[in-house]
Design an enzyme around this catalytic site. Sequence first.
Site, PDB file in Angstrom:
ATOM      1  CB  ALA A  86      -0.928   0.002   1.218  1.00 17.30           C
ATOM      2  CG  ASN A  91      -0.322   7.988  -2.617  1.00 11.85           C
ATOM      3  OD1 ASN A  91       0.864   8.120  -2.862  1.00 11.85           O
ATOM      4  ND2 ASN A  91      -1.025   6.942  -3.021  1.00 11.85           N
ATOM      5  CD  GLU A  93       0.186   2.256   3.894  1.00  8.17           C
ATOM      6  OE1 GLU A  93       0.711   3.354   3.612  1.00  8.17           O
ATOM      7  OE2 GLU A  93       0.846   1.210   4.001  1.00  8.17           O
ATOM      8  CD  GLU A 111       7.257   3.386   5.335  1.00 12.77           C
ATOM      9  OE1 GLU A 111       6.339   2.744   5.882  1.00 12.77           O
ATOM     10  OE2 GLU A 111       7.058   4.085   4.325  1.00 12.77           O
TER      11      GLU A 111
END
Length: 841
Positions: free
Chosen positions: A267, A270, A303, A325
């Site tokens: 994924a 954005n 995300e 991350e």
Amino acid sequence: MQDRYRLPRTVVPSRYDLVLEPDLEAATFSGTVDISVEVHERVTQVVLNALDLAIDGATVHGANGTSLGVTEISLDDDLQRATLTLEEAADPGSWTLTMAFRGELNDQLHGFYRSTYTDDVGTHTIATTQFEAADARRAFPCWDEPDLKAVFSVTLVVPDGVAALSNGPEVGREPAGDGRTRVRFAETMPMSTYLVAFVVGRLEITEPVDVDGVPLRVVHLPGKGHLAGFALEAGAFSLRYFTDYYGLPYPERKVDFVALPDFAQGAMENTGLITYRESLLLVDPEHATQPELENIADVVAHELAHQWFGNLVTMRWWNGIWLNEAFATYMALATIDAWRPDWERWNSFGRYNTAAKEVDALRSTRAIEYPVHSPDDAAGMFDVLTYQKGASILRMLERYLGEDRFREGIRLYLARHAYGNTETHDLWHEIEESSGEPVRRIMDQWIWQGGYPLVTASPDTDGVRLDQRRFVADGGTDHTTWDIPLRVRPLGGAESSVLVPVDGIVAAVPADGAIVVNAEASSFVRVRYEGDLVERLAERLDEVAPLERYGLVDDHWAAVTSGTAPASEFVAAAARYGNEDDLAVWQSLLQGLGWCDRFLEGEPRERLRAFVRSLVAPAMSRLGWEADAEEPDRIRALRGALLQGLGVLGADPNAEAAAREFEAEARAGKPVDASLAAAAVNVVAANGGAADYEHYWTAYRESPTPQEQYRYLYALPLFRDAALFERTLDAAFGDEVRRQDAPFLFAYSVINRDLGDRAWAIMRERWSEAEKRFPPQLTIRMVEGVRYLTKPAQVAEAEEFFADHPIPQSAKMLEQMLERQRVAAALRARATPDLQAYFAD
């Protein structure tokens, strides 16, 4: 001296007004962009990033009406930049750079690319994006570096009747003539180019879920809306959890989740338009296993965590990508544990640790923060050290400081650096300020040097002595040391925190009792118990927490791989866990026994299989062969793991017969627990023939959910018939397997115990074809199975082949894979005679 890949800072952007028009049928696009820039010193050239673009023209306009022509546009594919030579110098101040450009919607799943799907009407193209780390430059000319944040105003000109989405909500649309529509989107917050996104195609969109004023939707292929509910539920919970945890509202105005049929990664975060592989977003919870649901929930939460930690506050350069991350990974675990406590999410956290520890024990490991110069260097940072090790050390720090002090530091960090860019020391500074602890001194050791410690626990008159040295996979010595935040717990007593210094420490615990070192497995260490300490724990395993029991098994197997314990000792110790009821512990046991199976043939192998049956069958009988409607999801998952262990590793005919029945019933639409159905697919494949193989291909084509489709696809490499195996290898290069999936299919084929060498041979023969066909970011995934080829000739072949066929975008990961192969080969050399003697009679 400036890095040759870094842009000069004489001209920097603040805003992009971008208009893009994709031609879905021709697989091309064109566009214009007005970039508001600030010129900091007098320049005759403007340098920015561009790759795989044709730039048709450019002009520069000043705030006072001045207009400067561009006399030359020079494109450098090596440095991935465009240099615009001005007809005369531009003075310091505010300017607008206007450019027109063209490009191709590529099939490599990066930049502005095309994804396709077929339905009853025909084949349809979706234009979509993947810009991280350095691929926005493939879609429009830009300053494609994370610290050069800007506001983006996006307009898409699209065919009438198709969906068009970007980061911001739609604010207007109007006819553009010739069957086209012009769609305008709200401008974004200041953000990095790698977070820009747009999606255009024949797609459907769910009704929005109102999450305290933030609309949340799922965008999907036509007819798949019924699979969106689980992600919407997980997403709504996560948005509320993060808003509360971070103490800041969601920084944008909407969230769209987009399920794409072709997507290289899992994924992408954005801003406001998060893209996913279908299998990590769309699911039918009634027909999915607990690990499959957990994986989707993890990714959804990961995300969304980025929308604050990564998008609102962003690392200054790619050496600090772990800031994004690792924290998103850690927060996803915490969030899903809060959402579904019945899943006991932290009990499976040990497997995150293990994946990172196996790499970080290598001589070829790297520090979490590591120099990045080129785009290939940046691409290579997306590995288990960034994600899993990074998340593990954050968990270690949080458990050492306490949840409240840790959270206050995170809130302070986000509030102070909102809309900006940071370095790692900024995070440590804010947590140190809020906690009063020497956080930077402790954590810099974990960030700036590779590896991790082995803590040795030995009896002492005043308690238990804790010493350290680096754990190295090849069993050698290394003098790296750390300050180790560690939690210890005497069985029956309370946990306490200690900081283990370089020269060790004595933990003041009862000297004659049993003690768990690394309680809750919260520190990124391995533990070795000396004297009778391990026996004291073994006698009271029922008082040791599941994650701690996992650590005992995992550390024991690590001792085997490093040569400090024989494989036969691990097998003997496994017998102690006959009453085990935790999924992760069983997964670790079966993984170690699976490696032992690779080293044996003939009668010794049959005796190992008998041992597996003697260990697993009673556990399966205790659980029962049928799921209970009231039992926890993790128990269901455990039943599936035991069925697979019994039917594949144990070669149990009763398990195979049961698996065939489960698989046939599930295929017929009868109610079968998803964990049993998924395990049955693998058991049947490992024992299957031609008729089973044909059925699997049919099931792959016709499965109603992405999860079922992948079960059948990735079971194909388990077939042991050579002719069927060849068909699977050929299929990886055909049109029926998507390019995003074929590298994984090949990797699983190489892992096949009996036929993997044939897959390795085909890989070498068709390497040039694979490089052209498969997305470059997935090349390393294709070769990961090579580490399972442990015969001396195979090791030599791999070293020779990859010396001539490097993978520049994953150079460090390739180096690590080859070292892991050598470590496994050394294990084979030691373990084979040891296990042969152990199972001699």
